[in-house]
Scaffold this motif. Sequence first.
Motif, PDB file in Angstrom:
ATOM      1  N   GLU A 130      31.871  43.328  44.354  1.00 33.97           N
ATOM      2  CA  GLU A 130      32.793  43.568  43.235  1.00 33.97           C
ATOM      3  C   GLU A 130      32.903  42.341  42.329  1.00 33.97           C
ATOM      4  O   GLU A 130      33.031  42.483  41.104  1.00 33.97           O
ATOM      5  CB  GLU A 130      34.164  43.972  43.780  1.00 33.97           C
ATOM      6  N   LYS A 134      32.055  42.283  38.276  1.00 36.70           N
ATOM      7  CA  LYS A 134      32.903  41.736  37.208  1.00 36.70           C
ATOM      8  C   LYS A 134      32.162  40.674  36.403  1.00 36.70           C
ATOM      9  O   LYS A 134      32.228  40.642  35.179  1.00 36.70           O
ATOM     10  CB  LYS A 134      34.188  41.150  37.808  1.00 36.70           C
ATOM     11  N   GLU A 135      31.445  39.807  37.124  1.00 38.97           N
ATOM     12  CA  GLU A 135      30.707  38.727  36.467  1.00 38.97           C
ATOM     13  C   GLU A 135      29.613  39.261  35.544  1.00 38.97           C
ATOM     14  O   GLU A 135      29.415  38.745  34.442  1.00 38.97           O
ATOM     15  CB  GLU A 135      30.080  37.826  37.540  1.00 38.97           C
ATOM     16  N   GLU A 137      29.262  42.499  34.383  1.00 38.36           N
ATOM     17  CA  GLU A 137      29.590  43.774  33.748  1.00 38.36           C
ATOM     18  C   GLU A 137      29.041  43.887  32.322  1.00 38.36           C
ATOM     19  O   GLU A 137      28.372  44.870  31.979  1.00 38.36           O
ATOM     20  CB  GLU A 137      31.101  43.990  33.737  1.00 38.36           C
TER      21      GLU A 137
END
Length: 152
Positions: A130, A134-135, A137
Motif C-alpha cells: 500500500e 501511494k508513492e 499512484e
Amino acid sequence: MTNLPWWGWAVLLIGVIIIAVLAFIAGRMLSRLQSQTQRRDEAIGKRNERLHESIVTIAKAMDQGQCPLSEGALRLVVLLDLPVEPEKVDYAERYSGLHTMYERIKHMPTHEARKQYPKAEIRKMDDEREGYEKELEDVILSDVRQLLKDFS
C-alpha cells in the motif's frame, strides 16, 4: 537423340516421371506449409486480440479505481510480455511506473500462497504494498492512461 536405344528412352522416361513426382510432392508440401502458416497467424491474431482486451479491461478498472494499482500492475506487466509482435516493444520503458511497482512487489505471495504466512507477516507485506501504491499512484495512473490511448 533419335539414335538412343530403347533402354535410353526408358531411362529418360523414368527420369521425367521421377522429376514430375518430386515436383508434385514439393508443391503439396509448399501448399501445406502455407496453410499451416496461415492457421498459425490466425491463432496468434486471436490470442493477441484476447490479450489486448484483457489489458484494456484491467487498465480501465485501474483508472476507475475498481482494481488496486498493485494488483493491476502485476497483471498488466505479465500480459504485456505475452503478445507475439513483429517488433518487440519495450513496455518496461514505455510504462515505467507499472514496471517499477511490479519489480517492488513481484516477490510477494498471492492467492493461496498468502495463506501460508502468519497474519502479522501478511499485514506487513500489505502495508509495504500500500505504501508503494501511494508513492507510485500518479505515475502508475499516468501509465495506465497512456496504455489506454496506445491500445485504443
